[in-house]
Scaffold this motif. Structure first.
Motif, PDB file in Angstrom:
ATOM      1  N   VAL A 142       5.202 -12.391 -10.932  1.00  0.00           N
ATOM      2  CA  VAL A 142       5.710 -11.515  -9.875  1.00  0.00           C
ATOM      3  C   VAL A 142       5.272 -12.111  -8.543  1.00  0.00           C
ATOM      4  O   VAL A 142       4.091 -12.373  -8.325  1.00  0.00           O
ATOM      5  CB  VAL A 142       5.180 -10.083 -10.033  1.00  0.00           C
ATOM      6  CG1 VAL A 142       5.803  -9.166  -8.993  1.00  0.00           C
ATOM      7  CG2 VAL A 142       5.471  -9.556 -11.438  1.00  0.00           C
ATOM      8  N   ASN A 143       6.232 -12.327  -7.630  1.00  0.00           N
ATOM      9  CA  ASN A 143       5.948 -13.057  -6.397  1.00  0.00           C
ATOM     10  C   ASN A 143       5.819 -12.187  -5.155  1.00  0.00           C
ATOM     11  O   ASN A 143       5.156 -12.583  -4.198  1.00  0.00           O
ATOM     12  CB  ASN A 143       7.053 -14.097  -6.145  1.00  0.00           C
ATOM     13  CG  ASN A 143       7.179 -15.071  -7.295  1.00  0.00           C
ATOM     14  OD1 ASN A 143       6.179 -15.532  -7.836  1.00  0.00           O
ATOM     15  ND2 ASN A 143       8.412 -15.367  -7.696  1.00  0.00           N
ATOM     16  N   CYS A 144       6.454 -11.022  -5.137  1.00  0.00           N
ATOM     17  CA  CYS A 144       6.403 -10.205  -3.928  1.00  0.00           C
ATOM     18  C   CYS A 144       6.604  -8.729  -4.259  1.00  0.00           C
ATOM     19  O   CYS A 144       7.237  -8.377  -5.259  1.00  0.00           O
ATOM     20  CB  CYS A 144       7.427 -10.671  -2.890  1.00  0.00           C
ATOM     21  SG  CYS A 144       9.073 -10.990  -3.542  1.00  0.00           S
ATOM     22  N   LEU A 145       6.031  -7.898  -3.383  1.00  0.00           N
ATOM     23  CA  LEU A 145       6.090  -6.442  -3.515  1.00  0.00           C
ATOM     24  C   LEU A 145       6.374  -5.818  -2.161  1.00  0.00           C
ATOM     25  O   LEU A 145       5.953  -6.349  -1.129  1.00  0.00           O
ATOM     26  CB  LEU A 145       4.747  -5.890  -4.012  1.00  0.00           C
ATOM     27  CG  LEU A 145       4.237  -6.292  -5.394  1.00  0.00           C
ATOM     28  CD1 LEU A 145       2.783  -5.858  -5.535  1.00  0.00           C
ATOM     29  CD2 LEU A 145       5.076  -5.645  -6.477  1.00  0.00           C
ATOM     30  N   VAL A 146       7.047  -4.674  -2.165  1.00  0.00           N
ATOM     31  CA  VAL A 146       7.229  -3.901  -0.939  1.00  0.00           C
ATOM     32  C   VAL A 146       7.333  -2.426  -1.337  1.00  0.00           C
ATOM     33  O   VAL A 146       7.901  -2.097  -2.379  1.00  0.00           O
ATOM     34  CB  VAL A 146       8.473  -4.368  -0.152  1.00  0.00           C
ATOM     35  CG1 VAL A 146       9.751  -4.121  -0.938  1.00  0.00           C
ATOM     36  CG2 VAL A 146       8.539  -3.712   1.218  1.00  0.00           C
ATOM     37  N   LEU A 166       0.827  -1.201   0.000  1.00  0.00           N
ATOM     38  CA  LEU A 166       0.000   0.000   0.000  1.00  0.00           C
ATOM     39  C   LEU A 166       0.860   1.249   0.000  1.00  0.00           C
ATOM     40  O   LEU A 166       1.961   1.258   0.556  1.00  0.00           O
ATOM     41  CB  LEU A 166      -0.897   0.022   1.241  1.00  0.00           C
ATOM     42  CG  LEU A 166      -2.116  -0.896   1.236  1.00  0.00           C
ATOM     43  CD1 LEU A 166      -2.442  -1.343   2.645  1.00  0.00           C
ATOM     44  CD2 LEU A 166      -3.306  -0.192   0.625  1.00  0.00           C
ATOM     45  N   SER A 167       0.328   2.317  -0.614  1.00  0.00           N
ATOM     46  CA  SER A 167       0.965   3.624  -0.459  1.00  0.00           C
ATOM     47  C   SER A 167       0.806   4.059   0.991  1.00  0.00           C
ATOM     48  O   SER A 167      -0.101   3.589   1.690  1.00  0.00           O
ATOM     49  CB  SER A 167       0.314   4.637  -1.406  1.00  0.00           C
ATOM     50  OG  SER A 167      -1.070   4.761  -1.119  1.00  0.00           O
ATOM     51  N   SER A 171       7.685   7.023  -2.303  1.00  0.00           N
ATOM     52  CA  SER A 171       8.251   7.444  -3.591  1.00  0.00           C
ATOM     53  C   SER A 171       8.478   6.272  -4.539  1.00  0.00           C
ATOM     54  O   SER A 171       8.406   6.433  -5.758  1.00  0.00           O
ATOM     55  CB  SER A 171       9.558   8.194  -3.371  1.00  0.00           C
ATOM     56  OG  SER A 171      10.525   7.344  -2.753  1.00  0.00           O
ATOM     57  N   ILE A 172       8.788   5.096  -3.994  1.00  0.00           N
ATOM     58  CA  ILE A 172       9.069   3.929  -4.832  1.00  0.00           C
ATOM     59  C   ILE A 172       8.383   2.699  -4.259  1.00  0.00           C
ATOM     60  O   ILE A 172       7.975   2.672  -3.099  1.00  0.00           O
ATOM     61  CB  ILE A 172      10.580   3.634  -4.935  1.00  0.00           C
ATOM     62  CG1 ILE A 172      11.168   3.279  -3.553  1.00  0.00           C
ATOM     63  CG2 ILE A 172      11.331   4.782  -5.582  1.00  0.00           C
ATOM     64  CD1 ILE A 172      12.557   2.681  -3.611  1.00  0.00           C
ATOM     65  N   PHE A 173       8.236   1.675  -5.106  1.00  0.00           N
ATOM     66  CA  PHE A 173       7.956   0.338  -4.620  1.00  0.00           C
ATOM     67  C   PHE A 173       8.804  -0.637  -5.416  1.00  0.00           C
ATOM     68  O   PHE A 173       9.312  -0.313  -6.506  1.00  0.00           O
ATOM     69  CB  PHE A 173       6.464   0.005  -4.659  1.00  0.00           C
ATOM     70  CG  PHE A 173       5.884  -0.171  -6.040  1.00  0.00           C
ATOM     71  CD1 PHE A 173       5.817  -1.418  -6.647  1.00  0.00           C
ATOM     72  CD2 PHE A 173       5.382   0.926  -6.729  1.00  0.00           C
ATOM     73  CE1 PHE A 173       5.271  -1.577  -7.910  1.00  0.00           C
ATOM     74  CE2 PHE A 173       4.831   0.775  -7.994  1.00  0.00           C
ATOM     75  CZ  PHE A 173       4.778  -0.481  -8.583  1.00  0.00           C
ATOM     76  N   VAL A 174       8.992  -1.828  -4.860  1.00  0.00           N
ATOM     77  CA  VAL A 174       9.928  -2.807  -5.413  1.00  0.00           C
ATOM     78  C   VAL A 174       9.181  -4.107  -5.665  1.00  0.00           C
ATOM     79  O   VAL A 174       8.343  -4.530  -4.866  1.00  0.00           O
ATOM     80  CB  VAL A 174      11.100  -3.050  -4.436  1.00  0.00           C
ATOM     81  CG1 VAL A 174      12.127  -3.990  -5.052  1.00  0.00           C
ATOM     82  CG2 VAL A 174      11.746  -1.727  -4.037  1.00  0.00           C
ATOM     83  N   SER A 175       9.485  -4.757  -6.776  1.00  0.00           N
ATOM     84  CA  SER A 175       8.876  -6.046  -7.115  1.00  0.00           C
ATOM     85  C   SER A 175       9.961  -7.076  -7.393  1.00  0.00           C
ATOM     86  O   SER A 175      11.057  -6.738  -7.849  1.00  0.00           O
ATOM     87  CB  SER A 175       7.967  -5.905  -8.344  1.00  0.00           C
ATOM     88  OG  SER A 175       8.720  -5.484  -9.478  1.00  0.00           O
TER      89      SER A 175
END
Length: 693
Positions: free
Chosen positions: A451-455, A413-414, A461-465
């Motif tokens: 795609v297995n995971c997100l943070v 989530l943002s 400002s960013i998110f990572v996959s």
């Protein structure tokens, strides 16, 4: 005139004069304050909506209302303050602990399974799609989902000519349901008396007077006007590949897997004719409005038959491979057909002349529909809806009716909770959703495998996959663009975490490698090797958690939990013979929370001292997902069979259980926004959104 002017002790509407003792309050801020002290709840709630008109003073009244004894007053004040940007409001909301009042709000739009049936209204405004996860109704022009019918596994849908009623059908037990298409309300369920045998096919006549359900050894005939079963014919039908019903509901044709077409008189139950000529199973059938001809598709050909005599009138040849779907225009002048050679061919139905050939890029088979005005045709694959111009064969509109085709594997989530990021299934995309509406904002492409995971970073400002393609991608939230790709893992990546300042990233793969990255430079700092508990147990890294101070990293495999000194990359301690699939570190850095993988069903959450690994307390229950409120006071535990429970993390006491909502619930993936205002959980390929109502 003097009598109309305010007197010394009058309160002016909209004014700020203090109210006199025993005076009558007419309005203004003082009037709002007076109504807020009323014993009538509705009057107090109405007053809250007015106070924002009075600047900072009104804002302070709303903040005070967050501490009111009435939960309804608190909720109303919260809803009015939710999107305010003032720092004192944000601080008040942080202290408010909204998780105390969480309820189910909504579910995101889209199917999580392949579409198996569809229908378009006669005015081409409404599209209905059915899949294993239910029926969804869409505005075809705006591509917006209108509503969802909690009705699983339909195999046939039809819209009445007036566009007011929807019929949906299960094949099991021959059950049909009628819905009000405008409201989504169930009108009536239709079920035959003999429901011991499954229905293999269902169809409605074009005048919407008759519905027919075909079983292996019988046919049920329904009058849709009276909603009554007229009769059941004892006929051996066998397993049919497709069926067609005459517009008057008197003749039924069935194509079979033995390449034959059988025709029955539904008044007598007698077989009129058996048509032979196709060399492969029949995939499409239609009976002309004048009841004189039958059109069939099978193998590579389209055939036209005389309905009365059963004689073959014409054969259209042009496809290079087997035809799998077709559609006929309402004026019966044009037919379009689609084959596994990925071409759509447009024909003159009277002469068999080819009028056009269109290339389809979709890799899966799909259904075809021609709009009633004859201007367009629609193709629906497992999840993509394309609208084509029938004259030119140009695609004029396209949209997806899918959420994720497969179970969601990760959610983020943002910080403000307004945007949800999701990934899952075999889908190589990341989807962004609006938590206020449940509607999809956009789809991001970049990975070549699931795609297995997100943070997401705490500053938003960013998110990572991370993906099965062994890469990590950094995304800019504002521009929704890929910033960079991190390469170095030797196997699929299944875990990620990012530290509080957004500068350090940890990632774990199925080979047991944990890589620590500098996000500012994109360079790898070092690699840690997850231990293997034994030669017989995989050492893949399934979950990672970085402590709030950025000094410790926790990791887990199937039977091992390790805690590392993140600053120098050395192990602090390891716990063996523990079944761990989910790990979290409390916001104060004091607790390490671990829960077993759903597959082991040990039903235990363990709270440990992060510094020593010593067990403090345990929670029991059928657990398959957890997360912690940003204030560190609440532990959310999701269970497939028990819904969601909120525990006091410090005492272990059950605070409350979230009430189940009408949709199928499946936890295992949970995330909460940094401001603590939105909680999300997976629902197959969709997302359930929780917050203050």
């Amino acid at each position: 005139m003097a009598e109309n002017q305010p007197r010394e002790f009058d309160v002016v509407v909209g004014g700020d004069n203090p109210s006199p003792l025993g005076g009558l309050v007419l309005g203004g801020l003082e009037g709002a304050k007076h109504r807020l002290s009323s014993n009538i709840l509705e009057e107090r709630i109405a007053a809250l909506s007015e106070v924002l008109n009075y600047g900072e003073s009104g804002l302070n009244l709303l903040i005070q209302a967050l501490k009111d004894q009435s939960e309804q007053i608190q909720n109303k004040a919260y809803s009015l303050l939710f999107l305010r940007e003032e720092e004192n409001v944000k601080e008040a909301l942080r202290q408010y602990k909204p998780w105390q009042f969480f309820e189910y709000l909504r579910t995101t739009t889209g199917h999580s399974c392949k579409v198996c049936c569809s229908a378009v209204s006669s005015d081409s405004q409404i599209l209905v799609t059915g899949a294993d996860d239910g029926i969804k109704v869409w505005n075809l022009k705006t591509a917006k989902q209108l509503y969802y019918l909690s009705h699983s596994d339909p195999r046939y849908v039809s819209i009445s000519p007036d566009g007011e009623t929807l019929l949906s059908a299960f094949y099991d037990y021959g059950k049909m349901q009628l819905w009000d298409l405008k409201t989504g309300q169930l009108i009536q369920s239709l079920k035959p008396e003999d429901s011991r045998h499954p229905t293999t096919s269902i169809i409605v006549s074009s005048d919407w007077q008759t519905a027919v359900g075909v079983k292996n050894k019988s046919i049920d005939i329904w009058d849709l006007k009276t909603k009554q079963l007229i009769r059941t014919l004892k006929i051996y039908c066998g397993k049919l590949s497709c069926i067609a019903l005459s517009s008057n509901g008197k003749v039924l044709a069935g194509g079979s897997f033995d390449n034959r077409i059988r025709v029955w008189d539904l008044n007598t139950g007698k077989e009129i004719n058996t048509l032979e000529g196709h060399v492969q199973s029949v995939s499409f059938l239609a009976i002309s409005p004048d009841h004189k001809t039958i059109v069939s598709c099978g193998d590579k050909t389209i055939k036209i038959w005389d309905l009365e005599t059963g004689k073959l009138i014409n054969t259209f040849i042009g496809h290079k491979r087997r035809i799998v779907s077709a559609a006929i225009s309402y004026d019966w002048q044009t037919i379009i057909s689609y084959s596994t050679d990925k071409f759509i061919v447009k024909w003159n139905l009277n002469t068999g002349q080819k009028l056009g050939t269109f290339q389809e890029t979709c890799e899966t088979d799909f259904s075809l529909l021609i709009t009633e005005d004859g201007q367009n045709f629609i193709t629906i694959s497992d999840h993509i809806v394309n609208t084509w111009e029938l004259g030119t064969g140009q695609i004029v509109d396209t949209f997806s009716v899918a959420a994720h085709l497969g179970s969601i594997s990760s959610l983020a989530l943002s910080p403000d909770g307004l945007t949800i990021y999701s990934c899952g299934g075999s889908d190589p995309t990341i989807k962004l959703w609006d938590s206020r509406t449940g509607e999809k904002i956009s789809t991001l492409y970049g990975h070549s495998s699931s795609v297995n995971c997100l943070v997401a970073s705490q500053d938003g400002s960013i998110f990572v996959s991370a993906s099965s393609d062994k890469t990590i991608k950094i995304w800019d939230v504002k521009d929704r663009q890929e910033i960079s790709t991190l390469v170095g893992h030797s196997n699929k990546i299944f875990s990620l975490d990012i530290n509080c300042d957004g500068k350090i990233l940890a990632s774990g793969d199925l080979d047991g490698n944990i890589k620590v990255w500098n996000l500012e430079t994109g360079e790898e700092i070092y690699t840690l090797q997850q231990k293997a508990y034994s030669n017989y147990v995989r050492r893949g890294v399934y979950s990672l958690a970085i402590s709030p101070d950025g000094k410790k990293l926790a990791s887990c495999s199937e039977q091992l939990l390790q805690v590392w000194n993140l600053e120098i990359g050395q192990e602090l301690y390891a716990l063996e013979k523990v079944r761990v699939g989910h790990i979290k570190i409390s916001p104060n850095g004091q607790y390490l929370i671990s829960a077993d993988c759903e597959v082991y069903k040990q039903n235990i959450i363990e709270i440990r001292d992060l510094q020593t690994g010593k067990e403090i307390r345990t929670f029991t229950g059928k657990i398959n997902g957890l997360t912690i409120s940003p204030d560190g006071e609440a532990l959310f535990v999701a269970s497939k069979d028990q819904g969601m429970k909120i525990f006091n993390l410090n005492t272990g006491e059950l605070f409350r259980s979230l009430i189940r909502h009408p949709f199928t619930y499946s936890g295992s993936v949970l995330a909460i926004s940094q401001n603590g205002q939105i909680l999300v959980s997976k629902d197959g390929g969709n997302i359930n959104i929780w917050g203050v109502q």
